[in-house]
Scaffold this active site. Structure first.
Site, PDB file in Angstrom:
ATOM      1  N   ASP A 229      -0.836   6.281   2.116  1.00  0.00           N
ATOM      2  CA  ASP A 229      -0.170   5.383   3.009  1.00  0.00           C
ATOM      3  C   ASP A 229       1.390   5.601   2.424  1.00  0.00           C
ATOM      4  O   ASP A 229       2.120   5.309   3.247  1.00  0.00           O
ATOM      5  CB  ASP A 229      -0.717   4.038   2.606  1.00  0.00           C
ATOM      6  CG  ASP A 229      -1.552   3.454   3.860  1.00  0.00           C
ATOM      7  OD1 ASP A 229      -1.694   4.217   4.861  1.00  0.00           O
ATOM      8  OD2 ASP A 229      -2.422   2.480   3.434  1.00  0.00           O
TER       9      ASP A 229
ATOM     10  N   ASP B 201     -14.752   7.620   9.544  1.00  0.00           N
ATOM     11  CA  ASP B 201     -14.453   8.710   8.924  1.00  0.00           C
ATOM     12  C   ASP B 201     -12.778   8.929   9.256  1.00  0.00           C
ATOM     13  O   ASP B 201     -12.695   8.950  10.264  1.00  0.00           O
ATOM     14  CB  ASP B 201     -15.314  10.039   9.156  1.00  0.00           C
ATOM     15  CG  ASP B 201     -14.920  11.084   8.196  1.00  0.00           C
ATOM     16  OD1 ASP B 201     -15.512  10.983   7.158  1.00  0.00           O
ATOM     17  OD2 ASP B 201     -14.405  12.162   8.460  1.00  0.00           O
TER      18      ASP B 201
ATOM     19  N   ASN C 148     -15.888   3.134   0.227  1.00  0.00           N
ATOM     20  CA  ASN C 148     -14.208   2.835   0.113  1.00  0.00           C
ATOM     21  C   ASN C 148     -14.180   1.262   0.658  1.00  0.00           C
ATOM     22  O   ASN C 148     -13.977   0.982   1.698  1.00  0.00           O
ATOM     23  CB  ASN C 148     -13.729   3.823   0.950  1.00  0.00           C
ATOM     24  CG  ASN C 148     -12.192   3.600   0.881  1.00  0.00           C
ATOM     25  OD1 ASN C 148     -11.521   2.621   0.298  1.00  0.00           O
ATOM     26  ND2 ASN C 148     -11.381   4.740   0.890  1.00  0.00           N
TER      27      ASN C 148
HETATM   28  P1  ITT Z   1     -16.488   7.041   2.594  1.00  0.00           P
HETATM   29  O1  ITT Z   1     -16.855   8.425   3.184  1.00  0.00           O
HETATM   30  O2  ITT Z   1     -17.469   6.376   1.583  1.00  0.00           O
HETATM   31  O3  ITT Z   1     -16.404   6.080   3.744  1.00  0.00           O
HETATM   32  P2  ITT Z   1     -13.964   8.011   1.854  1.00  0.00           P
HETATM   33  O4  ITT Z   1     -12.919   7.475   1.269  1.00  0.00           O
HETATM   34  O5  ITT Z   1     -14.378   9.156   1.166  1.00  0.00           O
HETATM   35  O6  ITT Z   1     -15.059   6.871   2.001  1.00  0.00           O
HETATM   36  P3  ITT Z   1     -13.483   9.658   4.302  1.00  0.00           P
HETATM   37  O7  ITT Z   1     -14.327  10.561   3.993  1.00  0.00           O
HETATM   38  O8  ITT Z   1     -13.392   9.294   5.677  1.00  0.00           O
HETATM   39  O9  ITT Z   1     -13.640   8.461   3.312  1.00  0.00           O
HETATM   40  O10 ITT Z   1     -11.921  10.034   3.494  1.00  0.00           O
HETATM   41  C1  ITT Z   1     -10.847   9.201   4.023  1.00  0.00           C
HETATM   42  C2  ITT Z   1      -9.670   9.425   3.376  1.00  0.00           C
HETATM   43  O11 ITT Z   1      -8.542   9.829   3.995  1.00  0.00           O
HETATM   44  C3  ITT Z   1      -9.321   8.383   2.233  1.00  0.00           C
HETATM   45  O12 ITT Z   1      -9.894   8.119   1.179  1.00  0.00           O
HETATM   46  C4  ITT Z   1      -7.814   8.496   2.438  1.00  0.00           C
HETATM   47  O13 ITT Z   1      -7.389   9.312   1.097  1.00  0.00           O
HETATM   48  C5  ITT Z   1      -7.376   8.961   3.658  1.00  0.00           C
HETATM   49  N1  ITT Z   1      -7.168   7.869   4.250  1.00  0.00           N
HETATM   50  C6  ITT Z   1      -7.871   7.734   5.535  1.00  0.00           C
HETATM   51  N2  ITT Z   1      -7.400   6.557   6.116  1.00  0.00           N
HETATM   52  C7  ITT Z   1      -6.353   6.072   5.411  1.00  0.00           C
HETATM   53  C8  ITT Z   1      -5.282   5.040   5.319  1.00  0.00           C
HETATM   54  O14 ITT Z   1      -5.480   4.191   6.538  1.00  0.00           O
HETATM   55  N3  ITT Z   1      -4.313   5.044   4.744  1.00  0.00           N
HETATM   56  C9  ITT Z   1      -4.188   5.951   3.695  1.00  0.00           C
HETATM   57  N4  ITT Z   1      -5.064   7.177   3.532  1.00  0.00           N
HETATM   58  C10 ITT Z   1      -6.320   6.921   4.289  1.00  0.00           C
END
Ligand code: ITT
Length: 207
Positions: free
Chosen positions: A163, A79, A13
């Site tokens: 967000d 995560d 991401n």
């Molecule tokens: P990686 O596992 O490859 O790091 P990912 O996007 O799948 O990428 P996660 O499994 O940690 O990562 O999922 C995190 C999700 O949570 C992310 O895709 C968003 O949907 C949400 N999220 C996390 N932080 C956020 C933020 O600051 N603002 C908005 N949504 C967020």
């Protein structure tokens, strides 16, 4: 000028890479660390990570450990997710896997529909930030949260993911409407990475 230290963030991401760089840019005692996208280093390798942990910390460690073993250099991971209290912390650790192939507009509409008529709209974002150095046998992980509520509609285009439906405590606007400098001071990610880097700095782990 001091030498730049490049640290890889084990994520697919790119929004996380951008935000962690913006967060570090706001920390006074850090001026020589640059966060890089892990796939710039391992371009040609197929990596399949199974995020089957039961917590943000566990999944964060799984990512850091898996990629750290491949690149054999210190690595960071994140995560994170959105947990809604009246839905028993859903989607939580499954935030990115909820309606996986749908755009965020659809995921947010679905969440708003699930909360239709609900008065208790309390929620939090959590982030577990991990540092793993395979050579020095160092594994550190810090988890932080930001509390708030889920808005009644999708508002704003800043940031990413959920967000536009999250209103942090003390604000009237969603993260999607807030300026990035503010989100990057108060967010779950800012707090978790600040703790992690404060520990790394104090203990001279990068020197
Ligand atoms: P990686 O596992 O490859 O790091 P990912 O996007 O799948 O990428 P996660 O499994 O940690 O990562 O999922 C995190 C999700 O949570 C992310 O895709 C968003 O949907 C949400 N999220 C996390 N932080 C956020 C933020 O600051 N603002 C908005 N949504 C967020």
């Amino acid at each position: 000028m001091s030498n730049q230290i490049k640290l890889y963030l084990a994520t697919s991401n790119k929004n996380k890479v951008r935000e962690v760089n913006e967060i570090l840019a706001q920390i006074d005692y850090i001026n020589n660390i640059q966060i890089q996208y892990i796939f710039d280093e391992i371009e040609n390798q197929e990596v399949r990570i199974i995020e089957n942990g039961e917590s943000f910390i566990e999944n964060s460690v799984i990512k850091a450990w898996s990629y750290g073993k491949i690149i054999k250099k210190p690595v960071l991971s994140d995560d994170s997710g959105l947990s809604i209290l009246c839905l028993k912390d859903f989607p939580g650790i499954n935030s990115s896997r909820f309606l996986e192939d749908e755009p965020y507009e659809k995921k947010m509409e679905k969440i708003l529909a699930m909360l239709e008529g609900e008065e208790d709209r309390r929620a939090f974002f959590a982030c577990a930030a991990t540092y793993f150095d395979i050579e020095k046998n160092i594994l550190l992980s810090f988890e932080e949260k930001i509390y708030g509520t889920i808005s009644n509609e999708i508002r704003g285009t800043n940031g990413f993911g959920y967000d536009p439906i999250f209103i942090p405590e003390g604000f009237k606007t969603t993260f999607g409407e807030l300026k990035k400098d503010i989100k990057n001071k108060i967010s779950h990610r800012a707090k978790a990475f600040e703790k992690l880097f404060s520990f790394i700095e104090k203990n001279g782990l990068l020197h």
